[in-house]
Enzyme design. Structure first.
Site, PDB file in Angstrom:
ATOM      1  N   MET A 144      -1.761 -72.312  65.202  1.00 18.20           N
ATOM      2  CA  MET A 144      -2.547 -73.240  66.024  1.00 18.20           C
ATOM      3  C   MET A 144      -3.408 -72.697  67.083  1.00 18.20           C
ATOM      4  O   MET A 144      -3.122 -71.603  67.611  1.00 18.20           O
ATOM      5  CB  MET A 144      -1.712 -74.288  66.304  1.00 18.20           C
ATOM      6  N   GLY A 200       0.117 -84.020  71.644  1.00 19.27           N
ATOM      7  CA  GLY A 200       0.782 -83.375  70.724  1.00 19.27           C
ATOM      8  C   GLY A 200       2.283 -82.936  71.260  1.00 19.27           C
ATOM      9  O   GLY A 200       2.268 -82.567  72.422  1.00 19.27           O
ATOM     10  N   THR A 223       1.651 -78.116  76.940  1.00 17.16           N
ATOM     11  CA  THR A 223       0.790 -77.920  75.959  1.00 17.16           C
ATOM     12  C   THR A 223       1.015 -76.269  75.344  1.00 17.16           C
ATOM     13  O   THR A 223       1.038 -75.394  75.837  1.00 17.16           O
ATOM     14  CB  THR A 223      -0.763 -78.002  76.031  1.00 17.16           C
ATOM     15  N   ILE A 224       1.188 -76.393  74.061  1.00 14.96           N
ATOM     16  CA  ILE A 224       1.529 -75.184  73.311  1.00 14.96           C
ATOM     17  C   ILE A 224       0.246 -74.290  73.543  1.00 14.96           C
ATOM     18  O   ILE A 224       0.220 -73.054  73.292  1.00 14.96           O
ATOM     19  CB  ILE A 224       1.993 -75.409  72.038  1.00 14.96           C
ATOM     20  N   ASP A 225      -0.983 -75.208  73.577  1.00 15.27           N
ATOM     21  CA  ASP A 225      -2.172 -74.392  73.464  1.00 15.27           C
ATOM     22  C   ASP A 225      -2.395 -73.577  74.573  1.00 15.27           C
ATOM     23  O   ASP A 225      -3.118 -72.402  74.638  1.00 15.27           O
ATOM     24  CB  ASP A 225      -3.287 -75.237  73.346  1.00 15.27           C
ATOM     25  N   GLN A 237       5.753 -74.361  64.197  1.00 18.21           N
ATOM     26  CA  GLN A 237       5.359 -73.670  65.491  1.00 18.21           C
ATOM     27  C   GLN A 237       5.349 -74.783  66.790  1.00 18.21           C
ATOM     28  O   GLN A 237       5.704 -74.072  67.768  1.00 18.21           O
ATOM     29  CB  GLN A 237       4.176 -72.782  65.656  1.00 18.21           C
ATOM     30  N   ARG A 238       5.381 -75.754  66.703  1.00 20.55           N
ATOM     31  CA  ARG A 238       5.522 -76.547  67.988  1.00 20.55           C
ATOM     32  C   ARG A 238       6.739 -77.397  68.178  1.00 20.55           C
ATOM     33  O   ARG A 238       6.822 -78.095  69.128  1.00 20.55           O
ATOM     34  CB  ARG A 238       4.237 -77.639  68.144  1.00 20.55           C
TER      35      ARG A 238
END
Lengths: 411, 411
Positions: B190, B16, B144-146, B300-301
């Site tokens: 997310m 992503g 990774t935004i995560d 948001q990403r």
């Protein structure tokens, strides 16, 4: 020009927020504080309700440096309301109360910041005060992201929402074109009756990073044609991006968002996710593609970090012009803009009759909508582009916005 | 240090997108272009699929000024993929093909930019090349935004998403507190398995403009407790704002977003509007309040206009460090960050073993979640705040972002 009236002023904010409504507030408050004729500057807490309930905030008590932050603080700093004032011929209770408050605080200037309904409120108060012989100047300050006020070239608040929408769509465009596996994206913008905001999505196409189709509420929505548009483009490009107004409706006038039955939902109950989710489901069933519905929701009307510098300046100017007009003896008017775009963009404030502004919705001109009813023309882009120029002077602390924090001292 | 290998390099992007993945790309590409040992710089079109399908973009052909715009262009400029490479012991078809391409273009350096799966891909390619004796350096560049990659203090991409989330929530907070008539707002962030992004909502509380409650997926979600939390706060303040992770789940592991039945929806079908819409419906039925669900969705990403300056610099640094490490003879590693926060924030790149990084999810520490499981602690804020400092150097044209437009010349 006669010597201006000496007395206090009340400023109030009404209706839905915008990113720059407080820039208008600052235009009014600062100009009023600076005036030798305005003895006290009150802010109505939650609009006209604050007047009716005697909840007035003393702006003179606020730190001038803090007030300056209003220029980039979104939403209504004084609080807003959606209070529809009665027709004074039917029920003049509210008007008597407003007069009582005006007399109590020696209020000679009333400035009201809002959209159609607020201009109607302004107009009624102005007429009532004239009728009872209370000497008072009433000026409306426009505000609406919907851009639907009559007379003025555009409305403060619209351009910042338009800039946010175009910027976000450019960014989402990049995101949605990252895989080679195909994707359809449906982006829902605000605008219940007017398509101005949704049309702003077209600005993203200046760099080729915008929607394939734009659907606005000025024309009837045809689901079959919509599905044909999207399917054809998806089959051609393996990708399709669409901007839709929340207010799109079928030929019978029913909103698409309120459709109780559809291809994918035969349960006869309203879907919870709004229009974007509904259209995404219909498109997914039709195409089998990966489909994402995105609702820009409140973000588009409060994203002050992405406000238009031009919008901020003009919002301030409209508030300032309201006070100056009132000091010059004007009343029962709304400040609006007259603009030229031929030799560069030029914008001036002008006064409009409140009675002509109130309760009339200015829609996107039909000639700016393409023949296929799935896009807007270059005329719209030429109209809108100058409005979104320039950036916000927002100050940050800790990497985050440092919004205005008022002391809120009650009178 | 031995003399570095001479040969071409391939850089690819996977998984992503984020707001700053291209800043990492620029770190790799610029450093590689500047190196006397790297003879040619190729970009894989759509990640490893571009390698397998021999679709390589020649970065040497791009205008250096245009490449610099990668620093503030969101999403994967070279295209991404979600291709899970097979275990070479089971099926080595892909590996043979990759070797073939590496030999065809004399590729001696391979840099891969992505999250857990991408680091696994890196690790497998690295091991395979070593096994067959093809001299090649393989380095992973995190993204990774995560924020769930093991070992590194944080992941490039997380901070920009965190900054956007906190900023947007501050703005929405202002919007949701404008009326005196009461409102409940539910904001969905997310993070399917890790609560880092949702926790970032707490940053907005530094100025008192954040959520009342934060729910993350590291702990089980209890709908009754959630409703009790929200109802009590709403009754007390006439307002309540909540941030929820898309990945919140019940004690049995089922996602709340996939709940087929609920108080408001007994039809046994999946709701279309996602978690925020679902929770909004449940809360509305329980409280009767005005409730709004907002899904931050892709915004948001990809909201590069609100990226963290620190994140951009560190993303660039991680790409640069990857090339430098490879030139120095390192392989089978991922670049990560080691940071100290005691005497001001300080961040350095460090190499981690790919085998340790691949396929392990780093979650929010349980001790950073409060006892009531409805908020995060000051430790998280202290951890996150330095990461969101600084603004993007994004250049605008026509009041809109001017993103990087590559020529995309194929080899």
């Amino acid at each position: 020009m006669n010597t201006p009236l000496k007395g206090a002023c009340i400023f109030g904010q009404s209706g839905g927020p915008s990113s720059v409504i407080n820039a208008s507030a600052y235009g009014v408050i600062k100009t009023a504080l600076d005036s030798e004729y305005i003895t006290k500057v009150y802010g109505a807490n939650h609009g006209i309700k604050g007047v009716l309930e005697d909840r007035l905030l003393v702006m003179d008590e606020e730190d001038p440096k803090e007030l300056e932050r209003l220029l980039y603080t979104p939403s209504s700093a004084l609080g807003s309301c959606r209070y529809k004032i009665a027709d004074p011929d039917v029920d003049d209770t509210d008007y008597k109360r407003i007069l009582e408050i005006f007399q109590k605080y020696d209020v000679r200037y009333f400035f009201y910041n809002g959209g159609n309904d607020s201009m109607d409120t302004c107009n009624k108060i102005s007429k009532y005060m004239a009728k009872v012989g209370y000497d008072c100047r009433v000026i409306g300050v426009p505000k609406t992201i919907d851009n639907d006020l009559f007379g003025t070239d555009h409305c403060p608040g619209f351009a910042s929402a338009a800039k946010y929408i175009a910027t976000s769509i450019m960014e989402v465009y990049r995101d949605c074109h990252v895989y080679d596996t195909g994707m359809i994206t449906i982006i829902e913008c605000m605008g219940r009756h007017a398509g101005w905001l949704t049309a702003a999505a077209e600005l993203a196409n200046l760099s080729g990073e915008g929607p394939d189709f734009v659907y606005v509420p000025e024309v009837d929505f045809d689901m079959d044609q919509f599905l044909a548009d999207v399917t054809a483009r998806y089959e051609q490009n393996k990708n399709c991006m669409v901007a839709v107004s929340e207010g799109i409706h079928y030929a019978d006038g029913s909103f698409v968002s309120e459709a109780k039955t559809s291809a994918t939902d035969g349960f006869g109950h309203a879907q919870l996710g709004g229009l974007a989710a509904h259209l995404a489901a219909v498109v997914k069933e039709k195409t089998g593609a990966k489909v994402r519905g995105i609702e820009l929701s409140l973000l588009q009307r409060c994203a002050a970090h992405c406000a238009s510098g031009t919008d901020i300046q003009e919002s301030f100017a409209s508030g300032k012009a309201a006070v100056e007009a009132a000091l010059a003896g004007e009343t029962d008017k709304m400040v609006g803009f007259v603009c030229t775009r031929e030799n560069g963009y030029h914008c001036e404030t002008k006064l409009f009759e409140l009675s002509k502004v109130a309760n009339f919705e200015q829609k996107l001109p039909l000639e700016w909508i393409n023949d296929a009813h799935n896009g807007v023309t270059k005329e719209f882009v030429d109209y809108c582009l100058p409005l979104i120029q320039g950036e916000t002077p927002m100050v940050k602390e800790n990497g985050l916005p440092r919004f205005c924090h008022l002391k809120k001292v009650f009178a």
